[in-house]
Motif scaffolding. Structure first.
Motif, short mmCIF file in Angstrom:
data_model
loop_
_atom_site.label_atom_id
_atom_site.label_comp_id
_atom_site.label_asym_id
_atom_site.label_seq_id
_atom_site.Cartn_x
_atom_site.Cartn_y
_atom_site.Cartn_z
N GLU A 40 21.65 -9.92 42.20
CA GLU A 40 21.90 -10.66 40.96
C GLU A 40 21.34 -9.92 39.76
O GLU A 40 21.98 -9.85 38.69
CB GLU A 40 21.28 -12.06 41.05
CG GLU A 40 22.03 -13.01 41.97
CD GLU A 40 21.29 -14.32 42.18
OE1 GLU A 40 21.94 -15.30 42.55
OE2 GLU A 40 20.04 -14.35 42.00
N ALA A 41 20.15 -9.36 39.91
CA ALA A 41 19.55 -8.60 38.81
C ALA A 41 20.37 -7.35 38.51
O ALA A 41 20.63 -7.03 37.34
CB ALA A 41 18.12 -8.21 39.16
N LEU A 42 20.80 -6.65 39.55
CA LEU A 42 21.57 -5.41 39.35
C LEU A 42 22.89 -5.68 38.64
O LEU A 42 23.41 -4.81 37.93
CB LEU A 42 21.83 -4.74 40.70
CG LEU A 42 20.65 -4.02 41.34
CD1 LEU A 42 20.98 -3.60 42.77
CD2 LEU A 42 20.25 -2.80 40.51
N SER B 105 12.94 -14.45 30.46
CA SER B 105 12.95 -15.62 31.35
C SER B 105 12.01 -15.47 32.54
O SER B 105 11.83 -16.42 33.30
CB SER B 105 14.37 -15.87 31.86
OG SER B 105 14.78 -14.81 32.72
N GLY B 106 11.43 -14.28 32.71
CA GLY B 106 10.54 -14.04 33.85
C GLY B 106 11.27 -13.66 35.12
O GLY B 106 10.66 -13.57 36.19
N SER B 107 12.58 -13.38 35.02
CA SER B 107 13.35 -12.99 36.20
C SER B 107 13.08 -11.55 36.61
O SER B 107 13.21 -11.20 37.79
CB SER B 107 14.85 -13.18 35.94
OG SER B 107 15.14 -14.54 35.70
N VAL B 108 12.74 -10.70 35.66
CA VAL B 108 12.26 -9.36 35.96
C VAL B 108 10.97 -9.14 35.18
O VAL B 108 10.74 -9.79 34.15
CB VAL B 108 13.29 -8.25 35.60
CG1 VAL B 108 14.57 -8.43 36.37
CG2 VAL B 108 13.56 -8.22 34.10
N LYS C 270 5.69 -18.61 33.60
CA LYS C 270 6.93 -17.92 33.26
C LYS C 270 7.61 -17.36 34.52
O LYS C 270 8.83 -17.38 34.63
CB LYS C 270 6.61 -16.78 32.29
CG LYS C 270 7.82 -16.01 31.79
CD LYS C 270 7.37 -14.96 30.77
CE LYS C 270 8.53 -14.12 30.27
NZ LYS C 270 8.06 -13.09 29.29
N ALA C 271 6.79 -16.87 35.48
CA ALA C 271 7.34 -16.27 36.70
C ALA C 271 7.74 -17.32 37.74
O ALA C 271 8.36 -16.98 38.75
CB ALA C 271 6.32 -15.30 37.30
N GLY C 272 7.34 -18.58 37.52
CA GLY C 272 7.65 -19.62 38.50
C GLY C 272 6.78 -19.55 39.74
O GLY C 272 7.15 -20.07 40.79
N ALA C 273 5.61 -18.90 39.62
CA ALA C 273 4.70 -18.71 40.76
C ALA C 273 3.84 -19.96 40.94
O ALA C 273 2.66 -19.97 40.58
CB ALA C 273 3.85 -17.46 40.56
N LYS D 123 12.77 -16.02 41.31
CA LYS D 123 13.79 -16.55 40.42
C LYS D 123 15.18 -15.98 40.63
O LYS D 123 16.17 -16.63 40.31
CB LYS D 123 13.37 -16.31 38.95
CG LYS D 123 12.21 -17.18 38.48
CD LYS D 123 12.12 -17.14 36.97
CE LYS D 123 11.22 -18.25 36.44
NZ LYS D 123 11.23 -18.31 34.96
N ILE D 124 15.26 -14.75 41.13
CA ILE D 124 16.55 -14.06 41.18
C ILE D 124 16.54 -13.04 42.31
O ILE D 124 15.49 -12.51 42.67
CB ILE D 124 16.83 -13.37 39.81
CG1 ILE D 124 18.28 -12.92 39.69
CG2 ILE D 124 15.88 -12.22 39.58
CD1 ILE D 124 18.63 -12.39 38.30
#
Length: 282
Positions: free
Chosen positions: A143-145, A208-211, A276-279, A138-139
């Protein structure tokens, strides 16, 4: 909850948060009560034995863990037992003796606080960093940092191979103590390392499941396997799904991950987590 934990049916956290029957606030309260009861177990057992609670006809037939929870709430916790019924009435009859027993224990140990009755390793446990994995489905890591505070002195050195021998404790001590401050892990750049008490449960990236909050050790099997995109992988003990979603991320969500678990309830948790993780390859 404590009975299931004692018979090794799962970790205390997974047993608490794995089902859907309780509201989040109630789960959090149950988890905290279970943790505190386990922490003071030796003290509680001493009081139960000294006050001969097992000889009480009403209390003798209940789960030992339930009795421990009731004693904790009455003597060490809030000082009262919520609800009513015969169990509360029976235990309240022993309230004065239980408090006297606790006072004698503190006098004998020459301490003033209840917590000082605990062994040193329980009073002052070693606090490990909070590990958070960036879900690269997802990210990206940069971007996360950008959502967190990253000490400039640690960012460049933490990703170099020369620093990979640094210990977790050294890395943890380099983190700025301000809220939501982190550094990338020295071994796995997808993992961000936060101070031990960091609370991310309501952070948008987590919801959002991005982390994903995941212990570093839990990430290692997937990283070691390192399946290339397009692989077919069997995760034979998959729930709740942290390793499974990491496999999908390593494979760039290409190929197929077959997630298997014997517990239908935990498998339902895994299905929600994969969504949620988009897996989508799982």
């Amino acid at each position: 909850l404590l009975d299931s934990f004692q018979t090794q049916q799962g970790s205390l956290k997974s047993l608490t948060y794995g089902g859907d029957s309780q509201a989040t606030g109630l789960r959090r309260a149950c988890y905290a009560l279970a943790i505190e009861t386990l922490k003071f177990r030796e003290v509680i057992d001493n009081m139960i034995s000294t006050c001969s609670l097992s000889k009480d006809r009403t209390l003798a037939h209940i789960s030992p863990n339930l009795l421990r929870v009731l004693v904790y709430d009455l003597v060490l916790g809030e000082g009262n037992i919520k609800g009513g019924g015969s169990l509360k009435k029976a235990l309240m009859a022993h309230k004065s003796r239980l408090h006297e027993c606790l006072v004698r224990m503190k006098i004998k140990a020459k301490v003033a606080r209840n917590i000082d009755l605990l062994p040193e390793h329980i009073r002052n446990p070693v606090l490990l960093p909070r590990y958070v994995r960036v879900n690269t489905i997802k990210i990206t890591v940069p971007e996360a940092l950008s959502h967190f505070t990253t000490p400039s002195s640690s960012s460049s050195s933490s990703t170099s191979s020369s620093s990979s021998s640094s210990s977790s404790s050294t890395l943890s001590s380099s983190i700025d103590p301000s809220p939501l401050s982190c550094v990338p892990d020295t071994l796995f750049p997808d993992i961000l390392v936060f101070p031990p008490d960091t609370n991310l449960h309501t952070h948008p990236l987590l919801t959002s499941g991005s982390v994903i909050i995941q212990d570093k050790a839990s990430c290692m099997p997937s990283y070691i396997l390192n399946p290339p995109p397009g692989s077919h992988v069997i995760d034979a003990c998959a729930a709740p799904g942290n390793k499974t979603s990491l496999l999908a991320a390593i494979m760039n969500n290409e190929g197929r991950v077959y997630a298997i678990d014997r517990d239908r309830r935990r498998l339902s948790t895994l299905e929600r987590m994969m969504t949620k993780a988009g897996a989508s390859c799982v």
